[in-house]
Design a protein around this motif. Sequence first.
Motif, PDB file in Angstrom:
ATOM      1  N   CYS A  55      -1.598   6.187 -12.575  1.00  0.00           N
ATOM      2  CA  CYS A  55      -1.023   4.835 -12.485  1.00  0.00           C
ATOM      3  C   CYS A  55      -1.376   4.208 -11.150  1.00  0.00           C
ATOM      4  N   ALA A  56      -1.222   5.010 -10.082  1.00  0.00           N
ATOM      5  CA  ALA A  56      -1.577   4.492  -8.754  1.00  0.00           C
ATOM      6  C   ALA A  56      -3.047   4.107  -8.721  1.00  0.00           C
ATOM      7  N   GLY A  57      -3.895   4.928  -9.332  1.00  0.00           N
ATOM      8  CA  GLY A  57      -5.326   4.648  -9.325  1.00  0.00           C
ATOM      9  C   GLY A  57      -5.650   3.337 -10.024  1.00  0.00           C
TER      10      GLY A  57
ATOM     11  N   GLY B 119      -7.073  -0.099  -8.387  1.00  0.00           N
ATOM     12  CA  GLY B 119      -8.284  -0.704  -8.922  1.00  0.00           C
ATOM     13  C   GLY B 119      -8.070  -2.156  -9.287  1.00  0.00           C
ATOM     14  N   LEU B 120      -6.963  -2.440  -9.977  1.00  0.00           N
ATOM     15  CA  LEU B 120      -6.700  -3.811 -10.404  1.00  0.00           C
ATOM     16  C   LEU B 120      -6.421  -4.716  -9.210  1.00  0.00           C
ATOM     17  N   TYR B 121      -5.732  -4.174  -8.228  1.00  0.00           N
ATOM     18  CA  TYR B 121      -5.309  -5.018  -7.109  1.00  0.00           C
ATOM     19  C   TYR B 121      -6.456  -5.286  -6.141  1.00  0.00           C
ATOM     20  N   TYR B 122      -7.151  -4.227  -5.715  1.00  0.00           N
ATOM     21  CA  TYR B 122      -8.208  -4.412  -4.721  1.00  0.00           C
ATOM     22  C   TYR B 122      -9.545  -4.757  -5.360  1.00  0.00           C
TER      23      TYR B 122
ATOM     24  N   ILE C 157       0.845  -1.201   0.000  1.00  0.00           N
ATOM     25  CA  ILE C 157       0.000   0.000   0.000  1.00  0.00           C
ATOM     26  C   ILE C 157       0.879   1.249   0.000  1.00  0.00           C
ATOM     27  N   GLY C 158       2.044   1.146   0.623  1.00  0.00           N
ATOM     28  CA  GLY C 158       2.973   2.279   0.681  1.00  0.00           C
ATOM     29  C   GLY C 158       3.429   2.716  -0.697  1.00  0.00           C
TER      30      GLY C 158
ATOM     31  N   GLN D   4       0.414  -8.775  -6.324  1.00  0.00           N
ATOM     32  CA  GLN D   4       0.982  -7.921  -5.289  1.00  0.00           C
ATOM     33  C   GLN D   4       2.441  -7.590  -5.619  1.00  0.00           C
ATOM     34  N   LEU D   5       3.166  -8.618  -6.006  1.00  0.00           N
ATOM     35  CA  LEU D   5       4.574  -8.395  -6.351  1.00  0.00           C
ATOM     36  C   LEU D   5       4.693  -7.472  -7.559  1.00  0.00           C
ATOM     37  N   THR D   6       3.830  -7.709  -8.557  1.00  0.00           N
ATOM     38  CA  THR D   6       3.863  -6.859  -9.751  1.00  0.00           C
ATOM     39  C   THR D   6       3.613  -5.413  -9.374  1.00  0.00           C
ATOM     40  N   MET D   7       2.664  -5.232  -8.435  1.00  0.00           N
ATOM     41  CA  MET D   7       2.317  -3.882  -8.029  1.00  0.00           C
ATOM     42  C   MET D   7       3.507  -3.190  -7.389  1.00  0.00           C
TER      43      MET D   7
END
Lengths: 301, 381, 368
Positions: free
Chosen positions: A211-213, A217-220, A12-13, A150-153
Amino acid sequence: MFLQHLLNGITIGGGYALIALGYTLVYGVLKLINFAHGEIYMIGAYLGFICVSLLPALPPFFQTHTLVFVCLIFLVAAGLCSIYGFYLEKICYRPLRGAPKLTPLISALGASIFFQNLVMITMGAKDKIFPQLITQQTMTFAGVSFTWLQLTMIGLSLVLMLGLYWFINRTRLGTAIRAVSTDPFMAQLLGVNVDTVISVTFMVGSFLAACAGVMIGLYYGTINFTIGYLGGMKAFTAAVLGGIGSVTGAMAGGLLLGIIEALGAGYFSTEYKDVYAFFILIAVLIFRPAGLLGRRLHERA
Amino acid sequence: MSGRKLSAELFFYLGLMLVCAPFLKLHTAWLPAVFLVVWGLKWFGDFSGRNEGIGRLREKVVGFFRQRSTPLVLLLLAVAVVVPFGASTYLLDVLTSALLYAILASALNITVGFTGVLVLGFIGFYAIGAYTTGILTTKFALCGFWLALPASGVVALLFGLLLGIPTLRLKGDYLAIVTLGFGEIVKIFCNNLDALTGGPNGILGIKRPSLGFATLDSPQAFYWFCLAVLAMVVLIIARIADSRYGRAWIAVRENEMAAGALGIDVFKKHLLSFSLSAFFGGIAGALFAAKQGFISPDSFTFYESVLVLCMVVLGGIGNLAGSLVGAGLLIVLPEFLREFALYRMLIFGALMVAFMIFRPHGLVGSRTIALEAEDHADGAP
Amino acid sequence: MRKWLVLFCLCMLAVACTKKGTKEENVIKIGAAGQLTGPEAVFGADMLNGVKLAVEEWNAKGGVLGKKIELVPGDDQAEPRQAVAVANKFVTEGVAGVVGHFNSSCSIPASDVYHKAGIPQISHASTNPQLTEQGFANVFRVCGRDDQQGKVAAEFALGRLKVKKVAIIHDKTTYGQGFAEEFQKGLGSGAQVVAFEGITKGEKDYSPVVTKIKATNPDAVFFGGIYTEGGLLIKQYKAVGGTAPFIGGDGIMSEELVKIGGPATDGTYATFGPDTKEIASAKNFNEAYRKKYGEPGVYSIYAYDAANILLQSIQKAGSIEGAKVVEAIRAIDYNGALGHIQFNQKGDVKDSPYVVWKVEGGKFKQLK
């Protein structure tokens, strides 16, 4: 346990750091807190969602090559969002150069309310749900559970941050941004077009926020029109924690904030999760008034 | 008109069209009203910018009112006192809200306007005041409202000191985020200290004060009570602003270093103004608790802090009368926009931006601030 | 050119003003209050559509007492101060009764205003016990109460799931925390509560709390809150390797929960009223609603019934005088979309049947 919390915090950081960079860049060149930045992040997430929902209408090539498609989503959403950033500055901030310091702040808050409600009316108040593009299989290593996504993120946020670092330090435009943030008057005398630099700064900040958005969106899997407020506030805290105006500071601040929150919530009470972040912020500011990595600003009183 | 200005204007109107497009079906008749307001503002901005005369006229008008301020204030006060006769409960409720926010805005104006410290979590003091009254009058039944009212102010003041002593040495934007954090922390604690604050359920059954012979139960009576408190607060602030302290505050705002060199203890002045505004914020909170009869953390969000700050800026930073005007507008205007329901907040946001672009010094404005702005325009920010 | 436009606008304004002036007064107004804007605006829309449907049906039959019914929507933005303003506005406009509000934190302060004005209020969704415990004669609700619901959920957890260790999460709202506390009360000494955690509403990342919960190894996780957070919690809990089933309440009863949480939500339990698709009486409502507004939200039917009860009572009372209407509501014996409804002395529904639902294959199904 500890490692799991640490990984959660870093995930998340990374998102916080990307948004925080937008605050810090704009603050650098304009000495202005861009309160509408959180909404840009939210709009980025929505643009990403719109792109994703276009998938069935696209040629089959994209449906089989998910990775290409995901990259495309990022590019399109972030590209469109930088246009939003450009016009945000042009309409809400440019006419206010030289106005009292609080005026652009109010204008920013107005823009933020406007964007939130615009998205609510056009896209609906319901949470938008991203379809699962990438399968999320839980893996366990040394007692820590994680997914590839998660790792990709984490990887993606690192790549974007490195990219920005390169842009700021190695390109002509980056040098111009640094020049303007050091001394706008001098930079203008030396032939830097300050207006262009400010526009570019807003666009770069919006690009990262979008990009963060999309990433969030993709992760959560869900987004709604209020994420801009919470995300924006956290990222702003992160930027100040690291030292607002400093690019490395924003990155460090974002990661640190994520980790503090994860550990605080994990080992103490979840109810007070947001309190830890603010307490640490106050403590840091009392002992290092310019943030962790900030230069001592020679700000006029 | 240069090309750039034209394009900026074009984008502004495009944005405006975007706002208004959804109305076309429902409220076609309202559309022109929005346009007229924007045009009026824009015309006024352009006109006063181009024309020296209008500036002088404005000075003259302000001077006129300043010279005859006492009868004018009395007249306004008389109107405010008479209004409740024949007003509906709804109107009274809205007006009482406006009075409460006027107290808040005047209080915030002390720090933001006079000493130039940006406070983003001001609602925290309001919450502390409201909860102090709520807890004292219901949970412990220790005392009635009349003791709780000053107690709320004092508790808020203590919290102001607690926050101010370590942090007031920080510079502008850093202080802003610390106060933002403070507002959030207060809200989170209110939501979590269940035994004391009732958690998310809040505190129910806060009684309205009684005056010995009559309770202030009717909306009219409570309105007058709030009006009296507001008048007192404004009077106190105006007197202080006009005293040596007030002048020292302005000096600190204009140039901290020079003020320090003149022998003004900058930190002490900041602390005094900060705790004073916290005190009045607490008083307003106590009134809010008595008005609603019910308080819960939902009433003290960041959005409320922003609203109060907007009132101060809209009216003109550092201008007491401006704060009152701003509070009146920002509470009453959304009530009119209630007709639009869905589009209310959208228009509110757009109007905020438009206002800042066309009237950046606020509605009433303050001359000292204007001078400072000219300084900024010349050189580096 | 611009001059003409301004002139045009002025004319339009004048027209708008005159139109307002000639409004006919020969109507009966009823208020519908909820959050029409803001983060939870979807609940407000569900409510408003339900009430609209009821009003349209009555108007098609010729209205009440020979007058048409006018629906006055009120937006409380889920904020107590706005709720009081809306309530006062309703009182001033002279509404005959109010359906709403949604959040207990809005219904409670607003009920004070309605009480003083003597206007009946029927909430369609405020489940916090405090609302009807205030002793106001004019306050009713057609939904259940959190203490009833908490008890049913606890009995289910102890009896059917045979849990020994339970973790409880809530969203720190009046509804969520109240429900969670009632659940804990219902458990008594039957099971050990290994964690009691509050989360911040509106966030996306709950990995710290689910990591913590997983470490306590519960037999079941109880969640007091809304589906948006519920779906994320379930998904993230399963992602860190948790296996215990989730139990929730009416707040998570939504197809959206499954969409957000994905396959991880299979096996989740929720307490709610009985299946409206199985009640014969709800069939007409479901069809009519779908035709006009799409799929009904879980509370649309409650709002619909609340509005019907209000209108029927006005009809019976023969006037829109507050005291008479309240009397009529108190005495009502109503057969509506939700089935049979009667109110007890406090204003709660006499028998409010909570049952347990389970997610199976991506659909909520009522447990037999």
